[in-house]
Design a protein around this motif. Structure first.
Motif, PDB file in Angstrom:
ATOM      1  N   VAL A 111      11.247  10.012   0.654  1.00 26.73           N
ATOM      2  CA  VAL A 111      11.660   9.251  -0.859  1.00 26.73           C
ATOM      3  C   VAL A 111      10.869   8.291  -0.670  1.00 26.73           C
ATOM      4  N   TYR A 112      10.262   7.941  -2.210  1.00 28.74           N
ATOM      5  CA  TYR A 112       8.682   6.793  -2.353  1.00 28.74           C
ATOM      6  C   TYR A 112       9.461   6.012  -3.053  1.00 28.74           C
ATOM      7  N   PRO A 113       9.021   4.977  -2.659  1.00 28.28           N
ATOM      8  CA  PRO A 113       7.975   4.594  -1.779  1.00 28.28           C
ATOM      9  C   PRO A 113       8.301   4.011  -0.547  1.00 28.28           C
ATOM     10  N   ASP A 114       7.715   4.100   0.503  1.00 31.35           N
ATOM     11  CA  ASP A 114       8.376   4.256   1.803  1.00 31.35           C
ATOM     12  C   ASP A 114       7.031   4.063   2.464  1.00 31.35           C
ATOM     13  N   PRO A 115       7.449   2.331   3.296  1.00 29.20           N
ATOM     14  CA  PRO A 115       5.854   2.284   4.280  1.00 29.20           C
ATOM     15  C   PRO A 115       5.946   3.448   5.704  1.00 29.20           C
ATOM     16  N   VAL A 116       6.499   4.351   5.983  1.00 26.27           N
ATOM     17  CA  VAL A 116       6.561   5.460   6.975  1.00 26.27           C
ATOM     18  C   VAL A 116       5.844   6.543   6.674  1.00 26.27           C
ATOM     19  N   ALA A 117       5.050   6.188   5.235  1.00 24.74           N
ATOM     20  CA  ALA A 117       3.735   7.286   4.636  1.00 24.74           C
ATOM     21  C   ALA A 117       3.479   6.511   3.743  1.00 24.74           C
ATOM     22  N   VAL A 118       1.639   6.765   3.703  1.00 21.10           N
ATOM     23  CA  VAL A 118       0.821   6.820   2.713  1.00 21.10           C
ATOM     24  C   VAL A 118       0.111   7.652   2.335  1.00 21.10           C
ATOM     25  N   ASP A 154      -3.954   2.531  -3.510  1.00 27.38           N
ATOM     26  CA  ASP A 154      -3.253   1.739  -4.660  1.00 27.38           C
ATOM     27  C   ASP A 154      -1.806   1.555  -3.844  1.00 27.38           C
ATOM     28  N   VAL A 155      -2.171   0.505  -4.769  1.00 22.61           N
ATOM     29  CA  VAL A 155      -1.044  -0.666  -4.018  1.00 22.61           C
ATOM     30  C   VAL A 155      -0.024  -0.434  -5.428  1.00 22.61           C
ATOM     31  N   ARG A 156       1.367  -0.545  -5.229  1.00 20.39           N
ATOM     32  CA  ARG A 156       2.626  -1.390  -5.737  1.00 20.39           C
ATOM     33  C   ARG A 156       3.428  -2.503  -5.567  1.00 20.39           C
ATOM     34  N   PRO A 157       3.636  -2.862  -6.705  1.00 21.99           N
ATOM     35  CA  PRO A 157       4.087  -4.616  -6.495  1.00 21.99           C
ATOM     36  C   PRO A 157       5.333  -3.816  -6.468  1.00 21.99           C
ATOM     37  N   VAL A 187       6.261   0.316  10.349  1.00 21.58           N
ATOM     38  CA  VAL A 187       6.498   1.890  10.729  1.00 21.58           C
ATOM     39  C   VAL A 187       4.833   2.435   9.703  1.00 21.58           C
ATOM     40  N   GLY A 188       4.605   4.026  10.739  1.00 26.63           N
ATOM     41  CA  GLY A 188       3.879   4.115   9.119  1.00 26.63           C
ATOM     42  C   GLY A 188       1.871   4.137  10.078  1.00 26.63           C
ATOM     43  N   PRO A 189       1.191   4.089   9.311  1.00 26.61           N
ATOM     44  CA  PRO A 189      -0.720   4.453   9.675  1.00 26.61           C
ATOM     45  C   PRO A 189      -0.610   3.113   9.554  1.00 26.61           C
ATOM     46  N   TYR A 190      -2.038   3.388  10.236  1.00 29.83           N
ATOM     47  CA  TYR A 190      -2.310   1.775   9.968  1.00 29.83           C
ATOM     48  C   TYR A 190      -3.620   1.546   8.721  1.00 29.83           C
ATOM     49  N   LEU A 191      -3.940   0.759   8.653  1.00 26.44           N
ATOM     50  CA  LEU A 191      -5.276   0.293   7.909  1.00 26.44           C
ATOM     51  C   LEU A 191      -6.128  -0.304   8.511  1.00 26.44           C
ATOM     52  N   ARG A 192      -6.868   0.017   8.284  1.00 29.16           N
ATOM     53  CA  ARG A 192      -8.034  -0.321   9.506  1.00 29.16           C
ATOM     54  C   ARG A 192      -9.466  -0.714   8.927  1.00 29.16           C
ATOM     55  N   LEU A 248       1.205  -1.272   0.111  1.00 26.10           N
ATOM     56  CA  LEU A 248      -0.096  -0.339   0.006  1.00 26.10           C
ATOM     57  C   LEU A 248       0.823   1.230  -0.138  1.00 26.10           C
ATOM     58  N   VAL A 249       0.751   1.479  -1.234  1.00 21.08           N
ATOM     59  CA  VAL A 249       1.720   3.577  -0.606  1.00 21.08           C
ATOM     60  C   VAL A 249       1.202   4.695  -1.331  1.00 21.08           C
ATOM     61  N   GLN A 250      -0.314   4.732  -1.232  1.00 27.37           N
ATOM     62  CA  GLN A 250      -0.689   6.015  -1.378  1.00 27.37           C
ATOM     63  C   GLN A 250      -2.126   5.777  -1.377  1.00 27.37           C
ATOM     64  N   ILE A 251      -3.672   6.995  -1.564  1.00 24.59           N
ATOM     65  CA  ILE A 251      -4.601   6.645  -1.213  1.00 24.59           C
ATOM     66  C   ILE A 251      -4.959   7.775  -2.430  1.00 24.59           C
ATOM     67  N   ASN A 252      -6.381   7.642  -3.063  1.00 24.11           N
ATOM     68  CA  ASN A 252      -5.871   8.279  -4.123  1.00 24.11           C
ATOM     69  C   ASN A 252      -7.498   8.879  -4.727  1.00 24.11           C
ATOM     70  N   MET A 253      -7.699  10.075  -4.365  1.00 24.52           N
ATOM     71  CA  MET A 253      -8.780  11.147  -3.954  1.00 24.52           C
ATOM     72  C   MET A 253      -9.302  11.869  -5.056  1.00 24.52           C
ATOM     73  N   LYS A 254     -10.635  11.705  -5.315  1.00 25.75           N
ATOM     74  CA  LYS A 254     -11.201  12.092  -6.522  1.00 25.75           C
ATOM     75  C   LYS A 254     -11.263  13.905  -5.860  1.00 25.75           C
ATOM     76  N   ALA A 255     -11.956  14.285  -7.315  1.00 22.89           N
ATOM     77  CA  ALA A 255     -12.019  16.613  -6.558  1.00 22.89           C
ATOM     78  C   ALA A 255     -12.191  17.455  -7.890  1.00 22.89           C
ATOM     79  N   ARG A 256     -12.674  17.693  -7.055  1.00 23.44           N
ATOM     80  CA  ARG A 256     -13.343  18.794  -8.209  1.00 23.44           C
ATOM     81  C   ARG A 256     -12.255  19.671  -8.151  1.00 23.44           C
TER      82      ARG A 256
END
Length: 245
Positions: A46-53, A195-198, A173-178, A5-13
């Motif tokens: 430095v992307y990607p790193d589990p310390v942050a999503v 979004d996930v990345r192999p 490290v990093g945030p949890y997924l709940r 899990l590397v990021q969340i994707n958010m739609k925006a106007r």
């Protein structure tokens, strides 16, 4: 094989304006990989790193009509800091929102485009975790979701019950997924998704095939030339499998 899990994707106007809000809310840097896309990540990250999503905001004309099934919980270190953060976020354009939470110690807000998020009361679990405590997904069956996402990614279950399931990067490290049980039924596309990345050297098609054997399904985008693959988890939540890297 596994993926991350590397990021969340958010739609925006307005991805730039909403990205500006979230950059200030999180204290993160802001950039853009192209028109209609705004990228947020911690300074010096430095992307990607589990310390942050990380957070990607992508322009969309689709209106927000229902409560999001995916949201973020923000961490605080004290009751005073929680109150200060709520005040600062409201000054930035957030508004209080009632989603039926009742009398709870956390505060539910919506960003300037109506996306719900929570400012949590201080909790030892989230001490020194960064601004995002958890990425939260509504679901019907937390145990099923935990089983899928545990085997789909290199994230490890920490607690699994009938009401909720909590995972975190295997590196601790990093945030949890709940995953939280909710009676709400999914309708339409999720406005916020994972979004996930192999890993480098893995094969995108092979990883997508592996995820399908675990219970993911292919999402038909129609005519499209995007380099990633869109799948849905066992409860129909869309997620993107990005190119390995």
């Amino acid at each position: 094989m596994a993926t991350r899990l590397v990021q969340i994707n958010m739609k925006a106007r307005d991805d730039a304006a909403l990205g500006g809000f979230w950059a200030q809310a999180l204290g993160w840097g802001i950039s853009s990989e192209g028109p209609g896309v705004t990228n947020l990540e911690p300074e010096g990250f430095v992307y990607p790193d589990p310390v942050a999503v990380c957070v990607d905001l992508v322009v969309s004309t689709e209106p927000k009509t229902v409560k999001n099934r995916v949201h973020v919980d923000l961490a605080t270190s004290s009751v005073a800091q929680q109150a200060q953060l709520v005040t600062r976020l409201r000054d930035l354009g957030a508004t209080p929102v009632d989603i039926g939470q009742g009398d709870v110690p956390w505060t539910v807000l919506a960003d300037p485009e109506g996306n719900e998020f929570c400012v949590l009361d201080p909790r030892p679990l989230y001490r020194d975790i960064g601004p995002i405590a958890a990425v939260v997904v509504d679901c019907a069956d937390p145990r099923t979701m935990a089983s899928f996402w545990d085997t789909a990614t290199d994230w490890t279950p920490h607690e699994v019950t009938d009401q909720s399931a909590v995972l975190r990067s295997a590196k601790g490290v990093g945030p949890y997924l709940r995953f939280v049980r909710t009676p709400d039924v999914k309708t339409g596309w999720n406005r916020v998704h994972l979004d996930v990345r192999p890993y480098p050297g893995d094969d995108l098609a092979a990883e997508a095939a592996r995820l399908r054997t675990l219970g993911a399904t292919v999402v038909d985008l129609g005519p499209s030339e995007v380099p990633w693959t869109v799948l849905a988890d066992p409860e129909g939540n869309e997620f993107c499998v990005l190119t390995p890297g």
